[in-house]
Motif scaffolding. Sequence first.
Motif, PDB file in Angstrom:
ATOM      1  N   SER A   1       0.854  -1.193   0.000  1.00  0.00           N
ATOM      2  CA  SER A   1       0.000   0.000   0.000  1.00  0.00           C
ATOM      3  C   SER A   1       0.883   1.234   0.000  1.00  0.00           C
ATOM      4  O   SER A   1       2.079   1.154   0.268  1.00  0.00           O
ATOM      5  CB  SER A   1      -0.944   0.003   1.210  1.00  0.00           C
ATOM      6  N   ASP A   2       0.285   2.380  -0.298  1.00  0.00           N
ATOM      7  CA  ASP A   2       1.023   3.640  -0.276  1.00  0.00           C
ATOM      8  C   ASP A   2       1.545   3.895   1.145  1.00  0.00           C
ATOM      9  O   ASP A   2       0.880   3.559   2.126  1.00  0.00           O
ATOM     10  CB  ASP A   2       0.123   4.804  -0.676  1.00  0.00           C
ATOM     11  N   ILE A   3       2.728   4.502   1.228  1.00  0.00           N
ATOM     12  CA  ILE A   3       3.301   4.804   2.537  1.00  0.00           C
ATOM     13  C   ILE A   3       3.289   6.322   2.745  1.00  0.00           C
ATOM     14  O   ILE A   3       4.268   7.015   2.482  1.00  0.00           O
ATOM     15  CB  ILE A   3       4.729   4.240   2.684  1.00  0.00           C
ATOM     16  N   THR A   4       2.141   6.812   3.162  1.00  0.00           N
ATOM     17  CA  THR A   4       2.039   8.219   3.536  1.00  0.00           C
ATOM     18  C   THR A   4       2.189   8.368   5.050  1.00  0.00           C
ATOM     19  O   THR A   4       2.575   9.421   5.532  1.00  0.00           O
ATOM     20  CB  THR A   4       0.700   8.822   3.090  1.00  0.00           C
ATOM     21  N   PHE A   5       1.886   7.294   5.758  1.00  0.00           N
ATOM     22  CA  PHE A   5       2.048   7.241   7.215  1.00  0.00           C
ATOM     23  C   PHE A   5       2.698   5.899   7.537  1.00  0.00           C
ATOM     24  O   PHE A   5       2.310   4.873   6.984  1.00  0.00           O
ATOM     25  CB  PHE A   5       0.675   7.339   7.905  1.00  0.00           C
ATOM     26  N   LEU A   6       3.702   5.912   8.408  1.00  0.00           N
ATOM     27  CA  LEU A   6       4.356   4.664   8.792  1.00  0.00           C
ATOM     28  C   LEU A   6       4.747   4.727  10.266  1.00  0.00           C
ATOM     29  O   LEU A   6       5.536   5.565  10.667  1.00  0.00           O
ATOM     30  CB  LEU A   6       5.601   4.394   7.946  1.00  0.00           C
ATOM     31  N   LYS A   7       4.139   3.837  11.026  1.00  0.00           N
ATOM     32  CA  LYS A   7       4.481   3.677  12.442  1.00  0.00           C
ATOM     33  C   LYS A   7       5.184   2.337  12.589  1.00  0.00           C
ATOM     34  O   LYS A   7       4.704   1.317  12.092  1.00  0.00           O
ATOM     35  CB  LYS A   7       3.221   3.696  13.305  1.00  0.00           C
ATOM     36  N   VAL A   8       6.336   2.343  13.254  1.00  0.00           N
ATOM     37  CA  VAL A   8       7.116   1.130  13.456  1.00  0.00           C
ATOM     38  C   VAL A   8       7.113   0.779  14.936  1.00  0.00           C
ATOM     39  O   VAL A   8       7.285   1.656  15.790  1.00  0.00           O
ATOM     40  CB  VAL A   8       8.567   1.317  12.953  1.00  0.00           C
ATOM     41  N   VAL A   9       6.893  -0.499  15.220  1.00  0.00           N
ATOM     42  CA  VAL A   9       6.886  -1.010  16.591  1.00  0.00           C
ATOM     43  C   VAL A   9       7.945  -2.110  16.687  1.00  0.00           C
ATOM     44  O   VAL A   9       7.914  -3.057  15.909  1.00  0.00           O
ATOM     45  CB  VAL A   9       5.496  -1.575  16.974  1.00  0.00           C
ATOM     46  N   PHE A  10       8.874  -1.947  17.629  1.00  0.00           N
ATOM     47  CA  PHE A  10       9.906  -2.954  17.906  1.00  0.00           C
ATOM     48  C   PHE A  10       9.683  -3.515  19.296  1.00  0.00           C
ATOM     49  O   PHE A  10       9.533  -2.757  20.258  1.00  0.00           O
ATOM     50  CB  PHE A  10      11.313  -2.334  17.891  1.00  0.00           C
ATOM     51  N   ARG A  11       9.713  -4.836  19.404  1.00  0.00           N
ATOM     52  CA  ARG A  11       9.694  -5.498  20.707  1.00  0.00           C
ATOM     53  C   ARG A  11      10.828  -6.510  20.719  1.00  0.00           C
ATOM     54  O   ARG A  11      10.952  -7.316  19.799  1.00  0.00           O
ATOM     55  CB  ARG A  11       8.361  -6.179  20.959  1.00  0.00           C
ATOM     56  N   VAL A  12      11.648  -6.441  21.756  1.00  0.00           N
ATOM     57  CA  VAL A  12      12.806  -7.332  21.879  1.00  0.00           C
ATOM     58  C   VAL A  12      12.627  -8.177  23.129  1.00  0.00           C
ATOM     59  O   VAL A  12      12.363  -7.637  24.211  1.00  0.00           O
ATOM     60  CB  VAL A  12      14.125  -6.531  21.977  1.00  0.00           C
ATOM     61  N   TRP A  13      12.766  -9.501  22.964  1.00  0.00           N
ATOM     62  CA  TRP A  13      12.683 -10.430  24.091  1.00  0.00           C
ATOM     63  C   TRP A  13      14.041 -11.073  24.313  1.00  0.00           C
ATOM     64  O   TRP A  13      14.741 -11.424  23.359  1.00  0.00           O
ATOM     65  CB  TRP A  13      11.677 -11.550  23.810  1.00  0.00           C
ATOM     66  N   PHE A  14      14.388 -11.268  25.587  1.00  0.00           N
ATOM     67  CA  PHE A  14      15.581 -12.015  25.969  1.00  0.00           C
ATOM     68  C   PHE A  14      15.222 -12.833  27.198  1.00  0.00           C
ATOM     69  O   PHE A  14      14.691 -12.290  28.173  1.00  0.00           O
ATOM     70  CB  PHE A  14      16.744 -11.067  26.275  1.00  0.00           C
ATOM     71  N   ASP A  15      15.466 -14.122  27.154  1.00  0.00           N
ATOM     72  CA  ASP A  15      15.109 -15.032  28.249  1.00  0.00           C
ATOM     73  C   ASP A  15      13.638 -14.926  28.633  1.00  0.00           C
ATOM     74  O   ASP A  15      13.269 -14.936  29.804  1.00  0.00           O
ATOM     75  CB  ASP A  15      15.977 -14.781  29.484  1.00  0.00           C
ATOM     76  N   GLY A  16      12.762 -14.774  27.623  1.00  0.00           N
ATOM     77  CA  GLY A  16      11.326 -14.748  27.852  1.00  0.00           C
ATOM     78  C   GLY A  16      10.782 -13.456  28.426  1.00  0.00           C
ATOM     79  O   GLY A  16       9.602 -13.368  28.769  1.00  0.00           O
ATOM     80  N   VAL A  17      11.623 -12.426  28.531  1.00  0.00           N
ATOM     81  CA  VAL A  17      11.204 -11.145  29.105  1.00  0.00           C
ATOM     82  C   VAL A  17      11.352 -10.053  28.048  1.00  0.00           C
ATOM     83  O   VAL A  17      12.330 -10.035  27.292  1.00  0.00           O
ATOM     84  CB  VAL A  17      12.081 -10.797  30.338  1.00  0.00           C
ATOM     85  N   VAL A  18      10.381  -9.144  28.000  1.00  0.00           N
ATOM     86  CA  VAL A  18      10.483  -8.022  27.069  1.00  0.00           C
ATOM     87  C   VAL A  18      11.602  -7.105  27.562  1.00  0.00           C
ATOM     88  O   VAL A  18      11.545  -6.554  28.654  1.00  0.00           O
ATOM     89  CB  VAL A  18       9.150  -7.252  26.962  1.00  0.00           C
ATOM     90  N   ALA A  19      12.645  -6.981  26.730  1.00  0.00           N
ATOM     91  CA  ALA A  19      13.801  -6.153  27.084  1.00  0.00           C
ATOM     92  C   ALA A  19      13.670  -4.742  26.514  1.00  0.00           C
ATOM     93  O   ALA A  19      14.278  -3.809  27.030  1.00  0.00           O
ATOM     94  CB  ALA A  19      15.080  -6.814  26.570  1.00  0.00           C
TER      95      ALA A  19
END
Length: 155
Positions: free
Chosen positions: A63-81
């Motif tokens: 789709s066209d990219i006029t708006f772009l929100k990026v979400v990063f989630r990092v896990w280490f040892d089962g915990v959100v870091a």
Amino acid sequence: MFQLFFFILFTPGFSELLCTSSDLEISYTFCDSIVHAFVFNITPCTMMQKPIWNVVLTWIPRSDITFLKVVFRVWFDGVVALDWKAILCSGADDEYTVCGALKGETIATTFLIKGSRTTFPQGKYTVIMKGFSDDSEKNMLICLNFTMTVKQEAF
């Protein structure tokens, strides 16, 4: 033969090895069920001496990219870091080359990512990166599941 390679490369669930070295391994899969035209490469493949990574991205958005929100989630040892969200494209004064791209248009760009300012302990990290075309996070453009294995801590 080329069509088979293309089919495998862009098939959901297919794991792509980005890089491997004595201290680091990074791979990714798509975490949604939609076929993507997407290629991602990162060099150098190391966590040593706080590297600056050169990233090459080729992507054909759905789709066209006029708006772009990026979400990063990092896990280490089962915990959100890490849980990080950012609006990269808002339609006004956008600084990234992906902003303003049209559906079906090939985006081919390179950019730099500065290495972490912290040392990552040895182990396996899971990084989920989602891109949305709206602020409510309902219209997902892309979803990537990165696996990063730190084989040896940087000094």
